[in-house]
Write a protein that holds these residues in place. Structure first.
Motif, short mmCIF file in Angstrom:
data_model
loop_
_atom_site.label_atom_id
_atom_site.label_comp_id
_atom_site.label_asym_id
_atom_site.label_seq_id
_atom_site.Cartn_x
_atom_site.Cartn_y
_atom_site.Cartn_z
N ALA A 10 0.83 -1.21 0.00
CA ALA A 10 0.00 0.00 0.00
C ALA A 10 0.87 1.26 0.00
O ALA A 10 0.59 2.22 -0.73
N VAL A 11 1.93 1.26 0.78
CA VAL A 11 2.82 2.42 0.85
C VAL A 11 3.52 2.62 -0.49
O VAL A 11 3.59 3.73 -1.02
N ILE A 12 4.03 1.55 -1.07
CA ILE A 12 4.70 1.65 -2.37
C ILE A 12 3.72 2.13 -3.43
O ILE A 12 4.05 2.98 -4.26
N GLY A 13 2.52 1.63 -3.39
CA GLY A 13 1.51 2.07 -4.35
C GLY A 13 1.17 3.55 -4.20
O GLY A 13 1.02 4.27 -5.19
N ALA A 14 1.09 4.01 -2.96
CA ALA A 14 0.79 5.43 -2.72
C ALA A 14 1.92 6.30 -3.24
O ALA A 14 1.68 7.32 -3.88
N TRP A 15 3.17 5.92 -2.99
CA TRP A 15 4.30 6.71 -3.47
C TRP A 15 4.37 6.71 -5.00
O TRP A 15 4.70 7.73 -5.60
N CYS A 16 4.06 5.59 -5.60
CA CYS A 16 4.05 5.53 -7.07
C CYS A 16 2.95 6.45 -7.64
O CYS A 16 3.16 7.11 -8.65
N ALA A 17 1.81 6.50 -6.97
CA ALA A 17 0.73 7.38 -7.42
C ALA A 17 1.14 8.84 -7.28
O ALA A 17 0.88 9.66 -8.17
N ILE A 18 1.79 9.18 -6.20
CA ILE A 18 2.26 10.56 -6.00
C ILE A 18 3.31 10.91 -7.05
O ILE A 18 3.28 11.98 -7.65
N ASP A 19 4.23 9.99 -7.31
CA ASP A 19 5.28 10.22 -8.29
C ASP A 19 4.69 10.39 -9.68
O ASP A 19 5.15 11.23 -10.46
N ALA A 20 3.65 9.64 -10.01
CA ALA A 20 3.02 9.75 -11.33
C ALA A 20 2.32 11.10 -11.49
O ALA A 20 2.34 11.68 -12.56
N ARG A 21 1.74 11.61 -10.41
CA ARG A 21 1.06 12.91 -10.48
C ARG A 21 2.02 14.07 -10.62
O ARG A 21 1.71 15.10 -11.19
N THR A 22 3.23 13.92 -10.06
CA THR A 22 4.18 15.03 -10.09
C THR A 22 5.20 14.89 -11.20
O THR A 22 6.15 15.66 -11.25
N ASP A 23 5.05 13.92 -12.07
CA ASP A 23 5.97 13.67 -13.18
C ASP A 23 7.42 13.53 -12.71
O ASP A 23 8.35 14.06 -13.31
N GLY A 24 7.63 12.86 -11.59
CA GLY A 24 8.96 12.60 -11.10
C GLY A 24 9.52 13.69 -10.21
O GLY A 24 10.60 13.56 -9.66
N ALA A 25 8.83 14.81 -10.09
CA ALA A 25 9.29 15.89 -9.21
C ALA A 25 9.12 15.45 -7.77
O ALA A 25 8.39 14.51 -7.47
N THR A 26 9.76 16.12 -6.85
CA THR A 26 9.63 15.74 -5.45
C THR A 26 8.19 15.92 -5.00
O THR A 26 7.51 16.86 -5.40
N ALA A 27 7.75 15.02 -4.16
CA ALA A 27 6.37 15.05 -3.71
C ALA A 27 6.12 16.18 -2.72
O ALA A 27 5.00 16.64 -2.59
#
Length: 75
Positions: A10-27
């Protein structure tokens, strides 16, 4: 699958979702700001210490401190 594996996924999935929204920029846009605050505080402290040394080495302050110490020891 145990509970720990589920939480990890769940944590890895959440971080991947955040990373996808920010196009690789810091969350977090304020990431690293604490380190900068500590650095600025350290520089300001060093500057203040240098100023204090200059003031305490002056003749007038030396005489004043010496007078206070002599009066205290003469009691």
């Amino acid at each position: 699958m145990n509970i720990r594996d589920r939480i990890d996924r769940a944590v890895i999935g959440a971080w991947c979702a955040i990373d996808a929204r920010t196009d690789g920029a810091t969350a977090h846009p304020e990431e690293g700001s604490t380190t900068v605050e500590y650095a600025i505080g350290a520089i300001a402290t060093a500057g203040f210490a240098g100023l204090l040394v200059v003031v305490l080495k002056s003749g007038a302050v030396k005489g004043l401190l010496q007078g206070i110490i002599e009066r205290a020891l003469s009691l």
